[in-house]
Design an enzyme around this catalytic site. Sequence first.
Site, short mmCIF file in Angstrom:
data_model
loop_
_atom_site.label_atom_id
_atom_site.label_comp_id
_atom_site.label_asym_id
_atom_site.label_seq_id
_atom_site.Cartn_x
_atom_site.Cartn_y
_atom_site.Cartn_z
N ASP A 1 0.85 -1.19 0.00
CA ASP A 1 0.00 0.00 0.00
C ASP A 1 0.90 1.24 0.00
O ASP A 1 1.90 1.32 0.71
CB ASP A 1 -0.92 -0.01 1.23
CG ASP A 1 -2.06 0.98 1.08
OD1 ASP A 1 -3.23 0.53 1.02
OD2 ASP A 1 -1.80 2.20 1.05
N ILE A 2 0.50 2.24 -0.80
CA ILE A 2 1.30 3.46 -0.94
C ILE A 2 1.26 4.32 0.34
O ILE A 2 2.15 5.15 0.55
CB ILE A 2 0.81 4.27 -2.17
CG1 ILE A 2 1.90 5.16 -2.72
CG2 ILE A 2 -0.45 5.06 -1.86
CD1 ILE A 2 1.58 5.74 -4.10
N ASN B 1 -13.00 -2.96 2.46
CA ASN B 1 -13.90 -1.82 2.59
C ASN B 1 -14.84 -1.81 1.38
O ASN B 1 -14.36 -1.93 0.24
CB ASN B 1 -13.10 -0.52 2.64
CG ASN B 1 -12.18 -0.46 3.86
OD1 ASN B 1 -12.52 -0.96 4.92
ND2 ASN B 1 -11.01 0.14 3.68
N VAL C 1 -10.95 2.95 -3.87
CA VAL C 1 -10.57 2.42 -5.19
C VAL C 1 -11.57 1.32 -5.53
O VAL C 1 -11.71 0.34 -4.78
CB VAL C 1 -9.13 1.85 -5.19
CG1 VAL C 1 -8.79 1.27 -6.56
CG2 VAL C 1 -8.12 2.94 -4.80
N HIS D 1 -10.34 -5.28 -3.33
CA HIS D 1 -9.02 -5.49 -2.72
C HIS D 1 -9.18 -5.81 -1.26
O HIS D 1 -10.15 -5.40 -0.61
CB HIS D 1 -8.10 -4.27 -2.92
CG HIS D 1 -8.70 -2.98 -2.47
ND1 HIS D 1 -9.60 -2.28 -3.23
CD2 HIS D 1 -8.54 -2.27 -1.33
CE1 HIS D 1 -9.97 -1.18 -2.59
NE2 HIS D 1 -9.35 -1.15 -1.42
N HIS E 1 -6.96 -5.63 2.33
CA HIS E 1 -5.78 -5.11 3.03
C HIS E 1 -5.27 -6.21 3.96
O HIS E 1 -6.06 -6.81 4.71
CB HIS E 1 -6.15 -3.91 3.91
CG HIS E 1 -6.74 -2.74 3.17
ND1 HIS E 1 -6.03 -1.59 2.92
CD2 HIS E 1 -7.97 -2.55 2.63
CE1 HIS E 1 -6.82 -0.72 2.28
NE2 HIS E 1 -7.99 -1.28 2.08
P1 5GP Z 1 -9.63 1.45 0.20
O1 5GP Z 1 -9.70 2.77 0.92
O2 5GP Z 1 -10.32 1.51 -1.15
O3 5GP Z 1 -10.06 0.28 1.03
O4 5GP Z 1 -8.11 1.18 -0.06
C1 5GP Z 1 -7.40 1.71 -1.14
C2 5GP Z 1 -5.96 1.68 -0.78
O5 5GP Z 1 -5.19 1.87 -1.94
C3 5GP Z 1 -5.54 2.77 0.22
O6 5GP Z 1 -5.02 2.15 1.40
C4 5GP Z 1 -4.49 3.56 -0.54
O7 5GP Z 1 -3.42 3.97 0.27
C5 5GP Z 1 -4.04 2.59 -1.62
N1 5GP Z 1 -3.61 3.24 -2.85
C6 5GP Z 1 -4.23 4.26 -3.50
N2 5GP Z 1 -3.56 4.58 -4.62
C7 5GP Z 1 -2.49 3.74 -4.67
C8 5GP Z 1 -1.40 3.60 -5.60
O8 5GP Z 1 -1.30 4.29 -6.63
N3 5GP Z 1 -0.48 2.63 -5.32
C9 5GP Z 1 -0.57 1.85 -4.21
N4 5GP Z 1 0.40 0.95 -4.04
N5 5GP Z 1 -1.56 1.95 -3.33
C10 5GP Z 1 -2.52 2.89 -3.55
#
Ligand code: 5GP
Length: 115
Positions: free
Chosen positions: A31-32, A88, A97, A101, A103
């Site tokens: 995760d970034i 999520n 996103v 996915h 985590h």
């Molecule tokens: P969500 O909030 O949808 O459950 O998780 C999306 C995750 O994707 C977040 O934890 C966010 O930090 C990660 N993320 C968003 N953009 C990027 C990216 O360009 N590269 C990587 N490696 N992670 C990303």
Amino acid sequence: MSSDCLFCKIAAGDIPATICYQDDYLVVFEDINPQAPTHLLLIPRKHIATTLDLTAEDNTLVGHIFQTAAKIATQLGFADEGFRIVNNCNQAGGQTVWHLHFHLLGQRQLTWPPG
Ligand code: 5GP
Ligand code: ZN
């Protein structure tokens, strides 16, 4: 492959990510914006927007994702101490996103309820 999807682009190698594991069905990358010393994202190669879009044909795929998360936690040495797998779904669930996915969070004491 959805042409405007960030995670499809990462799975295709069109956007760089630190990939830890990949096979024909899934990709695992860092995760970034990590929320724990280990914070990995496990995604199917297949574009599935949310948990609500899963069908019976994805059952094996989701099982494979969970087994892969468990194997990675074991290999990285924090399986016994404990870890968390999070999905999520949609806006109130914290999804940002729209490509399914999971985590994998580990190597710190996680709290409950989550923030
Ligand atoms: P969500 O909030 O949808 O459950 O998780 C999306 C995750 O994707 C977040 O934890 C966010 O930090 C990660 N993320 C968003 N953009 C990027 C990216 O360009 N590269 C990587 N490696 N992670 C990303
Ligand atoms: Zn996608």
